[in-house]
Design a protein around this motif. Structure first.
Motif, PDB file in Angstrom:
ATOM      1  N   PRO A 250     -20.634  51.439   9.276  1.00 47.08           N
ATOM      2  CA  PRO A 250     -20.903  51.278   7.838  1.00 47.08           C
ATOM      3  C   PRO A 250     -20.348  49.947   7.314  1.00 47.08           C
ATOM      4  O   PRO A 250     -19.202  49.596   7.600  1.00 47.08           O
ATOM      5  CB  PRO A 250     -20.172  52.466   7.202  1.00 47.08           C
ATOM      6  N   TYR A 251     -21.165  49.240   6.600  1.00 45.18           N
ATOM      7  CA  TYR A 251     -20.827  47.943   6.017  1.00 45.18           C
ATOM      8  C   TYR A 251     -20.450  46.886   7.059  1.00 45.18           C
ATOM      9  O   TYR A 251     -19.833  45.862   6.732  1.00 45.18           O
ATOM     10  CB  TYR A 251     -19.722  48.080   4.965  1.00 45.18           C
ATOM     11  N   ALA A 252     -20.833  47.111   8.304  1.00 43.71           N
ATOM     12  CA  ALA A 252     -20.531  46.151   9.366  1.00 43.71           C
ATOM     13  C   ALA A 252     -21.291  44.841   9.167  1.00 43.71           C
ATOM     14  O   ALA A 252     -20.769  43.765   9.459  1.00 43.71           O
ATOM     15  CB  ALA A 252     -20.869  46.753  10.729  1.00 43.71           C
ATOM     16  N   ASP A 253     -22.520  44.931   8.652  1.00 46.83           N
ATOM     17  CA  ASP A 253     -23.303  43.710   8.445  1.00 46.83           C
ATOM     18  C   ASP A 253     -22.703  42.844   7.340  1.00 46.83           C
ATOM     19  O   ASP A 253     -22.697  41.617   7.439  1.00 46.83           O
ATOM     20  CB  ASP A 253     -24.761  44.056   8.119  1.00 46.83           C
ATOM     21  N   THR A 254     -22.178  43.488   6.318  1.00 48.51           N
ATOM     22  CA  THR A 254     -21.498  42.750   5.241  1.00 48.51           C
ATOM     23  C   THR A 254     -20.240  42.082   5.784  1.00 48.51           C
ATOM     24  O   THR A 254     -19.958  40.911   5.476  1.00 48.51           O
ATOM     25  CB  THR A 254     -21.142  43.700   4.080  1.00 48.51           C
TER      26      THR A 254
END
Length: 198
Positions: free
Chosen positions: A27-31
């Motif tokens: 979760p939210y790894a791309d951010t």
């Protein structure tokens, strides 16, 4: 190890973490990957400046700074292949051949520079090479933003989604074209190095 070299080495660590984030898809790894890439780009700007301002230019830094930049960009391009199509409405995708173009160009030019160094020659950076690096960095930021924006609240993502896919697609193709063009020019202008004795 001086501060400039520490900043250079830190980019290697950021590269490893960034690729893990892109592959693991937490979760939210791309951010987080986007933030890490921007942090790495900032350290790239400051390590050279610190080295010049403090008189800390070393053979290690001269060799590793551009090499780490190449590792960072190549690693992200390779990691993005696995992600497939990055947008549902636009054909934004890092194809394997695109990553191969980037990696082969960087290996070829690095090899040429090593060949020159073995003959006590220094190959200066070309203007086209600088444009290539800038286009690659902007393309990666645009591609990572396209992934990250899909994790953001709709109130925020609604502002980015109309234009980020277009920017990512344009910058990706521009980076690939400039990578090919700058590599071809560099190899042609320095052909005497590898054609000698053929």
């Amino acid at each position: 190890m001086n501060l400039a070299n520490k900043l250079t080495v830190s980019r290697l660590g950021l590269t490893v973490l960034l690729v893990l984030l892109l592959v693991l898809r937490l979760p939210y790894a791309d951010t987080a990957a986007l933030a890490l890439f921007i942090a790495a780009a900032v350290t790239d700007f400051f390590d050279g400046r610190v080295a010049r301002d403090r008189g800390q230019i070393t053979p290690f830094g001269v060799l590793m700074d551009p090499l780490v930049d190449k590792v960072l960009v190549c690693a992200v391009f390779i990691a993005l292949i696995e992600r497939g199509r990055l947008d549902a409405h636009w054909p934004v995708q890092v194809h394997a051949w695109m990553a191969i173009v980037v990696v082969v160009r960087e290996l070829a030019i690095t090899g040429l520079r090593l060949l020159a160094a073995s003959r006590q020659l220094v190959l200066a950076a070309e203007r086209y090479g600088k444009h290539k690096t800038t286009s690659q960095m902007i393309a990666v930021v645009a591609l990572l933003t396209l992934l990250a924006v899909q994790e953001w609240p709709e109130s925020l993502s609604a502002w980015f989604l109309p234009w980020v896919p277009v920017a990512a697609l344009v910058m990706l193709w521009l980076a690939v074209v400039l990578t090919l063009w700058s590599g071809a020019i560099y190899l042609w202008r320095n052909r005497s190095l590898y054609l000698e004795g053929v």
